[in-house]
Motif scaffolding. Structure first.
Motif, PDB file in Angstrom:
ATOM      1  N   ASP A  55      18.183  52.246 -34.780  1.00 35.14           N
ATOM      2  CA  ASP A  55      18.736  51.162 -35.602  1.00 35.14           C
ATOM      3  C   ASP A  55      17.615  50.240 -36.081  1.00 35.14           C
ATOM      4  O   ASP A  55      16.964  49.572 -35.280  1.00 35.14           O
ATOM      5  N   LYS A 304      27.991  51.445 -34.843  1.00 30.04           N
ATOM      6  CA  LYS A 304      27.519  52.148 -36.045  1.00 30.04           C
ATOM      7  C   LYS A 304      27.194  53.611 -35.728  1.00 30.04           C
ATOM      8  O   LYS A 304      27.534  54.515 -36.500  1.00 30.04           O
ATOM      9  N   TRP A 307      30.431  55.450 -35.130  1.00 28.05           N
ATOM     10  CA  TRP A 307      31.149  55.621 -36.386  1.00 28.05           C
ATOM     11  C   TRP A 307      30.547  56.779 -37.208  1.00 28.05           C
ATOM     12  O   TRP A 307      31.268  57.572 -37.799  1.00 28.05           O
ATOM     13  N   LYS A 308      29.211  56.859 -37.187  1.00 29.80           N
ATOM     14  CA  LYS A 308      28.543  57.956 -37.902  1.00 29.80           C
ATOM     15  C   LYS A 308      28.917  59.299 -37.303  1.00 29.80           C
ATOM     16  O   LYS A 308      29.187  60.265 -38.004  1.00 29.80           O
ATOM     17  N   LYS A 309      28.917  59.364 -35.957  1.00 33.14           N
ATOM     18  CA  LYS A 309      29.282  60.623 -35.297  1.00 33.14           C
ATOM     19  C   LYS A 309      30.729  60.994 -35.590  1.00 33.14           C
ATOM     20  O   LYS A 309      31.059  62.173 -35.801  1.00 33.14           O
ATOM     21  N   SER A 311      32.386  60.187 -38.293  1.00 35.53           N
ATOM     22  CA  SER A 311      32.486  60.584 -39.688  1.00 35.53           C
ATOM     23  C   SER A 311      32.000  62.011 -39.890  1.00 35.53           C
ATOM     24  O   SER A 311      32.506  62.759 -40.738  1.00 35.53           O
ATOM     25  N   LEU A 312      30.965  62.405 -39.105  1.00 27.18           N
ATOM     26  CA  LEU A 312      30.401  63.746 -39.258  1.00 27.18           C
ATOM     27  C   LEU A 312      31.268  64.818 -38.617  1.00 27.18           C
ATOM     28  O   LEU A 312      31.222  65.978 -39.015  1.00 27.18           O
TER      29      LEU A 312
END
Length: 313
Positions: A55, A304, A307-309, A311-312
């Motif tokens: 980050d 964050k 959330w990325k994981k 989304s993927l």
């Protein structure tokens, strides 16, 4: 050297680590307990390092020091815990002379380094609260790197001196170390040598290396408290104190347990072993939790990543 006729240290090829004096059937429970806590140490500190590295918003001096703190916690627990777990399940419970010296060396290196990193973190909080307008000037990346490098250098010097005097003595017939790791106090107990030099080296290290870190932390927080109390709004005071509460919690955990361990009379060896578990395993396990639960930046960075994981997937 005051040798009593027993063999010199060169005759000693290994030591026996007694561990906890409990019934044999409880060793599996100790193994599982150490495994659980050590697993949490690995998970917490590796996660903290990963969050700070990935980050960009955490690319600040405070999190640079925190990343190094997690690295140190991770490794000084690793120096002790795996060998202790192996011995819980083993009948021999031995450690080689070289292995014992290496374990003591790295433990001393990381524990002293952590003290200096905590002092650097206190200085960082002092500048952030007492001189906020000059913070970016004072706490440059170069200075932060120098402070961490200096912390490791002091840890390195301290551990070399401690290992040199601890393992250059003559040992008695007994090779039994009444602990679950190679603790200097227990090693000295089975020595036949005059330990005057050892005591002087320990006192010198405490005076020249350990004491300054405590002074920096105490003086920094004296200035911080004085500055915060001058802030007119209660919300401002609360916000300023919240930036220091996590660091104070970590400092209290480490110095509280270590002080109890080395400043109280060694009347109860089993109690000393339990206290050792706190600063070897429990404190490194709690440090990431303290910072993640009490720090909005870390919690936001973790959200964050999750959330990325999500989304993927």
């Amino acid at each position: 050297m005051g040798d009593k006729g027993a063999g010199n240290h060169s005759d000693v090829t290994d030591f026996i680590l007694v561990g906890f004096r409990v019934r044999p059937e409880l060793h599996i429970l100790l193994f599982l307990l150490f495994l659980l806590v050590y697993g949490m140490v690995l998970l917490g500190n590796i996660s903290m390092i990963g969050i700070i590295v990935t980050d960009s918003q955490l690319n600040t001096p405070m999190y640079f020091f925190l990343g190094n703190l997690s690295f140190i916690d991770l490794f000084y627990s690793t120096v002790i815990a795996p060998k202790a777990m192996v011995n819980f399940m083993s009948e021999k419970k031995t450690v080689s002379f070289v292995g014992c010296a290496a374990q003591f060396f790295f433990f001393a290196l990381f524990i002293v380094t952590e003290g200096f990193v905590l002092a650097a973190m206190a200085y960082d909080r002092f500048i952030a609260i007492c001189n906020p307008l000059l913070y970016s000037v004072h706490m440059s990346r170069r200075l932060c790197t120098q402070l961490v490098a200096g912390s490791y250098f002091c840890g390195w010097v301290s551990s070399i001196l401690q290992v040199s005097v601890t393992f250059s003595v003559s040992f008695c017939a007994s090779r039994v170390i009444d602990h679950f790791f190679c603790d200097s106090y227990q090693i000295e107990k089975i020595s036949c040598s005059n330990l005057f030099v050892n005591k002087m080296v320990s006192l010198s290290l405490a005076t020249c290396i350990i004491l300054p870190t405590v002074v920096v932390i105490v003086v920094s927080y004296m200035y911080i408290v004085t500055t915060v109390l001058k802030i007119p709004s209660s919300e401002g005071r609360k916000k300023a104190f919240s930036t220091c509460s996590s660091h104070l919690g970590v400092v209290s955990l480490l110095y509280g347990t270590v002080s109890f361990m080395y400043l109280t009379p060694p009347s109860n060896p089993e109690l000393r072993k339990v206290v050792s578990v706190f600063y070897i395993l429990v404190t490194p396990m709690l440090n990431p939790l303290i910072y993640s639960l009490r720090n909005k930046d870390v919690k936001q960075a973790l959200r964050k990543i999750l959330w990325k994981k999500k989304s993927l997937s």
